[in-house]
Scaffold this active site. Structure first.
Site, short mmCIF file in Angstrom:
data_model
loop_
_atom_site.label_atom_id
_atom_site.label_comp_id
_atom_site.label_asym_id
_atom_site.label_seq_id
_atom_site.Cartn_x
_atom_site.Cartn_y
_atom_site.Cartn_z
N SER A 193 0.84 -1.21 0.00
CA SER A 193 0.00 0.00 0.00
C SER A 193 0.87 1.25 0.00
O SER A 193 0.61 2.20 -0.73
CB SER A 193 -0.89 0.02 1.24
N ARG A 220 1.52 4.30 -2.94
CA ARG A 220 1.27 5.71 -2.61
C ARG A 220 2.54 6.55 -2.71
O ARG A 220 2.49 7.73 -3.05
CB ARG A 220 0.66 5.79 -1.20
N GLY A 234 -5.93 -3.90 -7.64
CA GLY A 234 -7.14 -3.13 -7.35
C GLY A 234 -6.78 -1.78 -6.76
O GLY A 234 -7.39 -0.75 -7.07
N SER A 267 -13.49 0.73 3.13
CA SER A 267 -12.47 0.48 2.10
C SER A 267 -11.50 1.64 2.01
O SER A 267 -11.87 2.77 1.67
CB SER A 267 -13.14 0.27 0.74
N GLN A 303 -9.22 1.85 -0.15
CA GLN A 303 -9.01 2.20 -1.56
C GLN A 303 -10.01 3.26 -1.99
O GLN A 303 -9.65 4.23 -2.67
CB GLN A 303 -9.16 0.96 -2.44
N ASP A 344 -6.55 -8.23 4.52
CA ASP A 344 -5.79 -9.05 3.57
C ASP A 344 -5.22 -10.31 4.21
O ASP A 344 -4.63 -11.14 3.52
CB ASP A 344 -4.64 -8.22 2.99
N LYS A 392 -12.11 -9.65 -3.46
CA LYS A 392 -10.67 -9.43 -3.54
C LYS A 392 -10.15 -10.09 -4.82
O LYS A 392 -10.92 -10.35 -5.74
CB LYS A 392 -9.98 -9.98 -2.29
N ARG A 429 -12.34 -14.81 -1.66
CA ARG A 429 -11.42 -15.48 -0.74
C ARG A 429 -12.12 -16.41 0.25
O ARG A 429 -11.50 -17.34 0.76
CB ARG A 429 -10.55 -14.45 0.00
N ARG A 469 -2.49 -14.45 -2.26
CA ARG A 469 -2.59 -14.73 -0.82
C ARG A 469 -3.16 -16.12 -0.54
O ARG A 469 -2.86 -16.73 0.48
CB ARG A 469 -3.39 -13.64 -0.12
#
Ligand code: S3P
Length: 742
Positions: free
Chosen positions: A330, A334, A402, A475, A477, A623, A650, A654, A695
């Site tokens: 993440s 960024r 994503g 979220s 995101q 996650d 995801k 999952r 994952r």
């Protein structure tokens, strides 16, 4: 579909090679080297070359064409492109429908025209081809048996080509170790003009230019490294290359025009002392060259996407040592995004060199940002300011990510130019309505595919308005997307989240001097601000560390330290949940680095017990659930998870993907719409499918530590998106997982 020809069927062929130069002789030598059971005949204008071929033992016989063709079943024409027509004229009276004929010419449209002139049409048993292999040496004595091994051969069949003839040509090249692919003749010539013909032209030209200069002897005496690397191919066969440029004139001239424009841009940059223009071109080229290398070595994501990688995880193993897992995904995304839009230079250390964050980096390069690296996790971004991005030449490809697609949607909505965001097959199935809807409320113009799926087409030049928004789901995101768009909007944008989610965007914006206020569940920022670049230290990713936190917790005798892990409180759900289950986890050496809390995590084996997972922890461990399910499978009693419906959207669903795998292993569980119940106990092995989700693949690798049998995990190439060296790090602490390629 190309008809299938078993490898052994090739041994029934009598192969006739016409033209015993480098290519033809290498076909003959290669066939002999792989133990080809049929006969190899050859014809060549030069009798001496035939004699050499016979004495080298690479051909079995020769003679005039009218004697050879009736004996042959598969003919390889390996003469210069402009000589092919006369060979075909000689063959025409002897042509048979059961004969298969191919060639190795470097241009294909000209050869097709020759065939059409001789026959009036393209015979269905004539399959044009071109091996992308060669050497600057020529002639029969330059033959290399392994010339085609692991090289590509492009065949350019026609719509009405005979399928079995095509299959026999495939079989020939495959037997020589080549990788055969098909494309149309026009595309072939266009691609080759750029990747082969243009570089040869430049090499010939540079050497010729220098050689004409009077002091040439002196120049060549000093011309080692760069000159030698650049001009090796100028030693190639002049006649062959004259033919290539005659035959592929239009495409080569087009490529040359583009090249001249590129050189003149660089010329201007040098004249004007324009460091940024030079660095931009050189760093884009340097990156592209490295990327090309990974493609060639089959190590890149885009080649991996098509690769079928299976993990074999042996039952048992140890978990012991001290390791540092790669940088936080993440924060890596960024750091590039904000660094690119900041004024000044941003130096990033600990950057995750995984395919997801590399795709983000590449996308900014395509928008004109100069980015040096990554080299060992270090990236230097020369920020262009809030309005300095340039329109990319094509769609921006963000791979499996994503995060990249949703954050990009926000920041691209505020740009002056149009963009298109695309991704891989998994990303193309993921919902984008969650970002498209609020962005449209801000005045953004975005088109998505059916069901609000990627690709996203974003229209530039829109005036964005402030937004006051209650997120419908927890979220980070979506929150980040809106904040990034808010920087380009008029007025103050406010986002409220139903539960706390990772706050890296807010922290990093503040770190770059762009004020984001936070109170309760709300984050606010005003549009029109600026950022100033600075150093960023990306800690190790707790989401990658999580696999080893669980590995150590479930393996008797385990003792492991994970160094320099980011322990931002919006990310530590996995620690809280494991501790609630009884895990022995300790944070040591806690400190703050660049506005983010960091610690070493010391974890030892401890018996786990099932728990009801606190729903407040769900977004903080979002996650980590695949591997937490494996912890639950090894805990005493039942673990219950609720309020986790986000897991279904995801990289895979999952909940279902883990449930299917756990069913194979015999782990008792009950699936619910928003969660799962898992009962711990003994479990076995078997074959599970990761569904291309990194994952899931890593979670089942951890499961093998306590399984009674080995676990085979299918479709694991995507582990490279977040954790490229997962297998070597796992092996270094005693886990036993190996990759195999189908
Ligand atoms: C991420 C947010 C989370 C997480 C993803 C990374 C981010 O997604 O699953 O891996 O960097 O903002 P959601 O925001 O969709 O929950």
């Amino acid at each position: 579909m190309t008809a299938f020809v078993p490898a052994s069927a090739l041994d029934r062929e009598t192969v006739l090679v016409i033209g015993l130069g480098l290519m033809g002789a290498s076909v003959a030598a290669g066939l002999k080297a792989v133990g080809f059971g049929g006969r190899v005949l050859a014809s060549d204008r030069r009798e001496a070359d035939i004699q050499t071929g016979l004495s080298m033992g690479i051909i079995d016989g020769s003679g005039p064409l009218d004697e050879l063709i009736p004996q042959a079943t598969l003919v390889v024409i390996a003469v210069p492109v402009l000589a092919i027509e006369s060979v075909l004229e000689a063959m025409a009276p002897l042509w048979r429908d059961d004969l298969v004929v191919t060639d190795v010419g470097s241009t294909k449209q000209a050869v097709r025209q020759s065939v059409a002139r001789v026959f009036g049409y393209i015979p269905p048993n004539m399959i044009l081809g071109h091996p992308i292999a060669g050497s600057e040496r020529s002639g029969v004595t330059a033959a290399q048996a392994g010339l085609f091994e692991r090289h590509k051969v492009i065949v350019t069949p026609e719509a009405d080509s005979c399928r079995s003839a095509l299959a026999r040509v495939h079989a020939l090249w495959q037997r020589l170790g080549a990788d055969v692919l098909e494309m149309g003749v026009e595309r072939h010539d266009d691609v080759l003009a750029r990747t082969s013909h243009l570089p040869h032209l430049l090499a010939f030209s540079l050497v010729d230019t220098l050689a004409r200069q009077d002091e040439r002897l002196d120049i060549f005496r000093y011309a080692a490294g760069g000159f030698r690397d650049f001009t090796r191919i100028a030693g190639s066969d002049p006649v062959m290359w004259r033919d290539v440029f005659r035959a592929n004139k239009t495409a080569v001239l087009g490529a040359l025009d583009e090249f001249e424009q590129g050189v003149s841009r660089l010329r201007q940059a040098i004249e004007a002392d324009d460091d940024d223009a030079m660095l931009g071109a050189f760093s884009r080229a340097s990156h592209a060259r490295h990327y090309f290398e990974t493609l060639l070595n089959q190590a890149s994501y885009q080649s991996m996407e098509q690769r079928n990688i299976t993990y074999r995880a042996s039952a048992g193993g140890h978990v012991q040592g001290r390791i540092r897992v790669p940088g936080d995904k993440s924060m890596s995304h960024r750091s590039i995004m904000l660094g690119a839009l900041a004024d000044g230079v941003t130096e990033v250390d600990g950057f995750l060199e995984g395919e997801d964050s590399l795709a983000t980096l590449q996308a900014f390069r395509e928008m004109g940002v100069v980015i040096e690296g990554p080299h060992d996790g270090r990236v230097v971004i020369h920020g262009v300011g809030m309005h300095g991005l340039q329109a990319p030449a094509g769609a921006l490809y963000v791979g499996n990510s994503g995060t990249a697609m949703r954050l990009f949607a926000g920041l691209l909505a505020g740009q002056a130019f149009d963009t298109e965001l695309t991704g891989d097959a998994s990303l193309t199935r993921r919902p984008m309505g969650r970002v498209v809807d609020p962005l449209r409320l801000m005045g953004a113009h975005i088109e998505a595919s059916e069901g609000d799926r990627p690709p996203l087409r974003i229209k530039g030049g829109q005036v964005l308005q402030r937004l006051d928004y209650d997120l419908p789901m927890a979220s980070a995101q979506v929150k980040s997307c809106i904040l990034l768009a808010g920087m380009y909007a008029e007025g103050e944008t406010r986002v409220r989240e139903p539960a706390p989610t990772r706050d890296h965007t807010e922290r990093m914006l503040n770190g770059f001097g762009y004020p984001v206020e936070r109170s309760g569940n709300e984050a606010r920022l005003a549009g029109g601000g600026r950022m100033t670049g600075g150093p960023i230290d990306v800690p190790a990713d707790i989401s990658s560390a999580a696999f080893f936190l669980v590995a150590a917790s479930i393996t008797p005798g385990a003792d492991l330290v994970l160094e320099h892990v980011g322990v931002n409180p919006t990310r530590t759900g996995v620690i809280a949940i494991l501790q609630a289950m009884g895990a022995d986890l300790r944070l040591e050496n806690e400190r703050e680095v660049g506005g983010e809390p960091v610690a070493d995590i010391h974890v030892r084996y401890a018996p786990l017990k099932g728990v009801d997972i606190d729903p407040n922890q769900v977004p903080l461990a979002i996650d980590e659930f695949p591997v937490l399910f494996i912890a639950a499978a090894n805990a005493e009693g039942k673990t219950r998870l609720r309020g986790a419906e986000e897991l279904r959207v995801k990289e895979s669903d999952r909940i279902q993907a883990m449930a299917d795998g756990m069913a194979v292993l015999g782990i008792e569980h009950t699936v619910l719409e928003d969660g799962i119940d898992i009962v711990g106990g003994q479990y076995g092995g078997g074959t599970v499918d990761s569904l291309g989700d990194h994952r899931i693949a890593m979670a089942f690798s951890v499961a093998a530590l306590c399984a009674s049998e080995a676990i085979t995990i299918q479709d694991c190439a995507n582990v490279a998106t977040s954790f490229p060296d997962f297998l070597s790090l796992s092996a270094s602490i005693g886990m036993r997982v190996q990759a195999e390629e189908a």
